[in-house]
Scaffold this active site. Structure first.
Site, PDB file in Angstrom:
ATOM      1  N   HIS A  75      -2.528 112.670  87.309  1.00 14.62           N
ATOM      2  CA  HIS A  75      -2.101 113.234  86.031  1.00 14.62           C
ATOM      3  C   HIS A  75      -0.593 113.435  86.065  1.00 14.62           C
ATOM      4  CE1 HIS A  75      -5.954 114.842  83.990  1.00 14.62           C
ATOM      5  NE2 HIS A  75      -6.255 113.820  84.764  1.00 14.62           N
ATOM      6  N   TYR A 204      -4.441 123.257  77.834  1.00 12.29           N
ATOM      7  CA  TYR A 204      -4.412 124.721  77.905  1.00 12.29           C
ATOM      8  C   TYR A 204      -4.192 125.236  76.485  1.00 12.29           C
ATOM      9  CZ  TYR A 204      -3.695 124.324  82.995  1.00 12.29           C
ATOM     10  OH  TYR A 204      -3.826 124.051  84.330  1.00 12.29           O
ATOM     11  N   PRO A 296      -6.610 131.455  88.218  1.00  8.51           N
ATOM     12  CA  PRO A 296      -6.724 129.991  88.256  1.00  8.51           C
ATOM     13  C   PRO A 296      -5.844 129.267  87.246  1.00  8.51           C
ATOM     14  CG  PRO A 296      -8.638 130.959  87.180  1.00  8.51           C
ATOM     15  CD  PRO A 296      -7.840 132.097  87.729  1.00  8.51           C
ATOM     16  N   LYS A 300      -3.276 127.068  91.571  1.00  9.31           N
ATOM     17  CA  LYS A 300      -2.580 127.257  92.847  1.00  9.31           C
ATOM     18  C   LYS A 300      -3.484 127.662  94.005  1.00  9.31           C
ATOM     19  CE  LYS A 300       1.301 126.114  91.311  1.00  9.31           C
ATOM     20  NZ  LYS A 300       1.474 124.684  91.493  1.00  9.31           N
ATOM     21  N   TYR A 388       4.316 123.855  88.366  1.00  2.58           N
ATOM     22  CA  TYR A 388       2.961 123.335  88.228  1.00  2.58           C
ATOM     23  C   TYR A 388       2.674 122.263  89.280  1.00  2.58           C
ATOM     24  CZ  TYR A 388      -1.376 121.985  85.867  1.00  2.58           C
ATOM     25  OH  TYR A 388      -2.700 121.731  85.571  1.00  2.58           O
TER      26      TYR A 388
END
Length: 393
Positions: A75, A204, A296, A300, A388
């Site tokens: 991704h 998200y 979550p 991480k 990220y």
């Protein structure tokens, strides 16, 4: 009583314990793993699915990366959906080419389990009444019972990879450890289904009804999450209710594209931030969830555990090969420097995307302003992307 001797005793056969065992095995260091659950129970745990590049590299270093590369999904971006509009965060462009890999923690565990079994290494499953002693001396040891037979294991070092509720951290004297914790007023209701993901990228979503996340484990298996109050019970959420609520929180295009199906698993996970300092106590070293928990939202948890394992494996290899304890002496400080950065990012992203109904209106306005800034600033998006994909080890 059965007695065993090993160089490194690892408590916990989750991904961190298994990965540590595999790395040490490849360096010629003997390990025994003790796990209180059955092997199939360990494999049944539904957990994280986003691997940073450093974690993927460590799987390769452990010699178990082939299936990950064959089946994992690279991704190079994800999307933030706010007020029904999606905004793409281009990880590759913002970080100079770095990406993440979607590959479920269950599959990571399976690969490591199979490698350990193939090598004929000792793993004691269903270990009851595990206790550890003497880690503040030169002769640490553990006691347990395997199917009713008492077992004593002596070792040079003990690695506590047994999770948040494990025996290792609980064995440390109260005065020797400092705990930091934030408990969030909501949880994530997760559903796993054999349905195609609603999008090729993670979404998200911030919505007036609450946060949601559209994720996946493969091209045919999806994982979805809903923010819910801690008072909710999973038994009260039928599949139909979950799908209806998820659809209501998505942008119009995603809602229209959503393919539903029977759930393979549903569960509610409370969210917390937690750190235990230090992470070393004599010859006992904590790693992964035994030492820290992150919400979550930032993906991480598994990646932090992997970085702990990297530092600990390097330190133990240095000890046995070079007779140097420098890596062991610096283990806790090295880990915690990275842990707190990940804690900050996970807290920030959680605060940015979730609803906090009990917060005053002023806080809600600040949250909206923060979102506006992130979505309108390349510099802010770069910082988001860099965190990220993971800070370099």
């Amino acid at each position: 009583m059965k007695t065993l001797r090993t160089q490194v005793l690892i408590v916990g056969a989750g991904p961190s314990g298994l990965l540590l065992g595999q790395l040490l095995h490849r360096a010629g260091i003997d390990t025994v793993i003790v796990e209180r659950q059955r092997g199939d129970h360990v494999l049944s745990r539904i957990r994280a699915g986003v691997l940073e590049q450093g974690t993927a590299d460590l799987m390769d270093e452990a010699g178990v990366g082939a299936r990950m590369h064959a089946q994992g999904l690279v991704h190079d971006s994800f999307e933030l959906a706010v007020d029904g509009v999606r905004h793409r965060i281009d990880l590759r462009a913002l970080t100079g080419g770095r990406t993440v890999l979607v590959y479920g923690q269950t599959e990571v565990t399976r690969d490591l389990m199979e490698a350990r079994a193939e090598a004929g290494l000792t793993t004691l499953y269903e270990a009851a009444e595990v206790r550890i002693e003497g880690f503040d001396s030169s002769t640490p040891r553990a006691f347990c019972s395997i199917h009713g037979e008492p077992v004593e294991i002596t070792a040079d070092f003990i690695a506590g990879c047994d999770g948040f509720h494990g025996v290792c951290r609980a064995s440390v004297p109260t005065g020797a450890i400092q705990l930091y914790e934030k408990v969030y007023p909501f949880g994530w209701l997760g559903l796993l289904s054999d349905t195609p993901p609603v999008s090729a990228e993670l979404i998200y979503s911030r919505h007036a009804r609450g946060f949601s996340l559209c994720s996946m484990r493969s091209a045919t298996r999806s994982r979805y999450y809903l923010q819910v109050p801690l008072t909710e019970r999973v038994e009260d959420w039928s599949d139909a209710r979950f799908w209806d609520e998820l659809r209501g929180r998505l942008d119009p295009e995603a809602a229209e594209s959503l393919i539903t199906g029977p759930s393979l698993e549903k569960s509610i996970a409370p969210l917390r931030s937690f750190v235990a300092e230090p992470m070393r106590f004599g010859r006992l070293f904590l790693a992964g969830d035994a030492a820290h928990i992150v919400p979550p939202t930032g993906a991480k948890g598994l990646n932090l555990a992997a970085s702990d394992v990297r530092y600990l494996s390097q330190a133990l290899i240095e000890h046995y090969r070079e007779r140097s304890d420098a890596g062991l002496d610096h283990y806790s400080a090295r880990c915690l420097a990275r842990v707190w950065k990940a804690e900050r990012f996970s807290w920030w992203l959680t605060s940015l995307m979730h609803n906090f109904d009990q917060e005053p209106a002023f806080q809600a306005k600040l949250q909206t302003a923060e979102l506006d800034y992130v979505l309108g600033s390349e510099a802010a998006q770069r910082a988001l992307a860099e965190n990220y994909v993971g800070l370099p080890l």
